[in-house]
Design a protein around this motif. Structure first.
Motif: not given
Length: 224
Positions: A189-215
């Motif tokens: 999923l992260f790869n698909w989000l970043d196919r335009e050449g930016s890691v900002l989309p996957s970073w945003l979702v990754h942060m959401g996932a980390n917030l959940g696990t850290n919660g």
């Protein structure tokens, strides 16, 4: 060997080398978390930097740019956060995660007192470092070279297997397998989000996932 094939071989080799070096750090050195984080920065940036030095391709360091997928990533990040916290609330009667705080204290030196600072670093900085390495370097370099299927599969699997050493001792083998499968799916999923050449989309979702696990971590440490 053509130029793009050489770039692809360098990418695969250096990504694998970076993961193996960090696996050795985890299993062999077993340093406290601040030291491990510093080594991870050196290894991941060093592998991408060596690729740039050998290939002349500077694009891996130009992946923080605007991307249309950010509009999709924002609700996805919120959804992942809600699903992780909600899933833990629903499944906690059947999950035995009590060993995680003890495991983190023994392996990483992370205690109840230091966990909030570690959680902040993991959410903001560690997520960016991993997205840079696995997406900005591994995925996008292969993707731009025309090896699109390899880019998707290799980057996602490397991302998942890299976390095996981190999750070792957190639960049963079945739980570890489930986590690896989930991380592979997340990597795709992260790869698909970043196919335009930016890691900002996957970073945003990754942060959401980390917030959940850290919660969940805040709950396990008895902070919440």
């Amino acid at each position: 060997m053509t130029g793009v094939t050489r770039q692809a071989a360098l990418t695969v080799g250096l990504t694998a080398a970076g993961c193996l070096m960090m696996a050795w750090v985890e299993a062999g050195l077993s340093p406290v978390y601040p030291v491990k984080s510093a080594l991870k920065i050196v290894v991941f940036l060093g592998c991408a930097g060596l690729y740039t030095l050998l290939s002349g391709d500077r694009m891996p360091f130009r992946v923080l740019r605007k991307a249309g997928a950010v509009r999709l990533a924002a609700p996805l990040a919120l959804g992942v956060l809600v699903c992780l916290l909600g899933g833990y609330a629903l499944l906690s009667p059947w999950l035995d995660l009590s060993a995680i705080p003890e495991n983190l204290a023994a392996k990483e030196g992370i205690t109840r007192e230091t966990f909030p600072l570690a959680a902040a670093y993991i959410t903001l900085c560690n997520s960016l470092l991993e997205e840079f390495f696995f997406r900005g370097f591994a995925f996008l370099t292969l993707y731009r070279a025309g090896f699109k299927r390899l880019a998707y599969g290799f980057s996602a699997l490397a991302f998942a297997l890299y976390h095996v050493s981190i999750t070792d001792g957190w639960g049963s083998p079945a739980l570890i397998v489930l986590m690896v499968a989930g991380l592979t799916a997340a990597g795709l999923l992260f790869n698909w989000l970043d196919r335009e050449g930016s890691v900002l989309p996957s970073w945003l979702v990754h942060m959401g996932a980390n917030l959940g696990t850290n919660g969940v971590g805040f709950i396990l440490f008895g902070i919440l």
